[in-house]
Design an enzyme around this catalytic site. Structure first.
Site: not given
Length: 367
Positions: A94, A194-196, A198
């Site tokens: 990463k 979290g509504v990015g 994905v």
């Protein structure tokens, strides 16, 4: 973020790298700096027994460099388990770039980062993560072949987010079947944090099936957009962890299941896209188990993205990527059964299976 586990002050008392709590026999840590572009990045290569370390690049405005190091160590370790449990011939790696993706990112900085990736000669292959988009990977591709998730027009697999979301959806359905006796999510109350890219796609899948979806996010604009687009309800409570829901889906950053939240959670299933959801897997995994909450290991169910970009290396297309991602459903159920038979948490069960595959390959390589 990871500061919930270890404070900056505590981190500074340790040896800079090898003494970090998140250091887990990582093979290589690369610190990248360029004065002209202002690039400050860290590449973590955890394990390459199964193959080159593939994992996305995250750009985030960390409070300090200790947080960035801790994050890259945790994330790269998670990628090792993700690839191993998914049957991919990849290791775990990463990268993090320290900075605000909205104001500090530019093509020159991305190209310079790509040069550092290229200097590793394929031991680390990068991809998209938080703060990155497909166009950034295209810029990196200008200076190195060791990048995946590039535009389809350039022969890549494009944005991996939809495939990641599909895997989370499959894992969530498997967890629901295990906990509730049916994988039908119609009428189930699901909170997506979290509504990015994905999270939004997951909301889409859930709403189409008839789930009662609530959404939470730091961005009011994103909440309004996603709510209007899919008919999801914006969470209005004071504490989302104690929300009266059936399923909690963390899809933002990690460590949301921690000392403060683990006893508040009312959901009976936790299944989301965020990496490293358990702040401390040795503490919070057993607590969830004791409370009768089914936890779908994040590195298992969010593996759709890496399955998708691996197609660029293994030469399979979108259809095969979706087929392999759909199999996350079966793998999740197998891990739940393995956990019961061996008296393990689901997290430890998934890790044990992944470690077994790595050890077997290590023995084969030693012959």
């Amino acid at each position: 973020m990871t500061a919930e586990i270890t404070t900056a002050k505590e981190l500074q008392k340790m040896d800079p790298v090898f003494g970090q709590l998140s250091f887990d026999n990582h093979e290589q840590i690369v610190f990248c700096h360029d004065k002209d572009t202002g690039l400050k990045a860290i590449i973590g290569i955890h394990n390459t027994v199964l193959g080159p370390a593939l994992g996305g690049t995250r750009m985030w405005k960390y409070n300090n460099e200790w947080e960035a190091l801790n994050d890259v160590l945790r994330l790269s370790r998670g990628m090792t388990y993700k690839s191993a449990i998914s049957g991919l011939d990849l290791g775990g790696g990463k990268a993090v770039i320290i900075g605000d993706a909205k104001t500090d990112k530019n093509p020159a900085l991305m190209r310079k980062f790509g040069e550092f990736v290229n200097s590793l000669s394929g031991k680390y292959i990068t991809a998209e993560d938080v703060g990155m988009v497909t166009a950034d990977m295209d810029t990196v591709r200008d200076v190195t072949p060791y990048v995946t998730g590039i535009s389809e027009s350039r022969g890549g697999s494009g944005n991996p987010s939809p495939v990641t979301a599909y895997g989370v959806y499959m894992g969530m359905k498997a967890a629901a079947k295990y906990q509730f006796g049916s994988d039908n999510l119609s009428g189930k109350k699901v909170l997506v944090q979290g509504v990015g890219h994905v999270g939004e796609t997951l909301v889409s899948f859930l709403c189409k099936e008839g789930a009662l979806v609530q959404i939470a996010d730091l961005s009011e604009q994103r909440l309004e957009e996603v709510s209007q687009k899919y008919g999801a309800t914006i969470f209005a409570g004071a504490d989302l962890y104690s929300a009266d829901v059936d399923i909690y889906a963390p899809c933002a950053l990690g460590a949301t299941i921690n000392d403060d939240s683990v006893y508040k959670i009312k959901a009976k299933v936790i299944a989301g896209a965020a990496n490293n959801q358990l702040a401390n897997e040795n503490v919070h995994g057993p607590i969830l188990q004791e409370r009768g909450i089914v936890y779908a290991p994040d590195f298992l169910i969010n593996a759709g993205g890496i399955i998708n970009v691996y197609g660029e290396i293994a030469n399979y297309g979108k259809e095969e990527a979706m087929r392999r991602t759909e199999n996350i459903y079966n793998t999740t159920l197998e891990i739940f059964d393995y956990a019961v038979k061996n008296n393990l948490t689901t997290q430890k069960a998934a890790m044990a299976i992944a470690e077994s595959r790595i050890e077997q390959r290590r023995k084969e390589n030693a012959k």
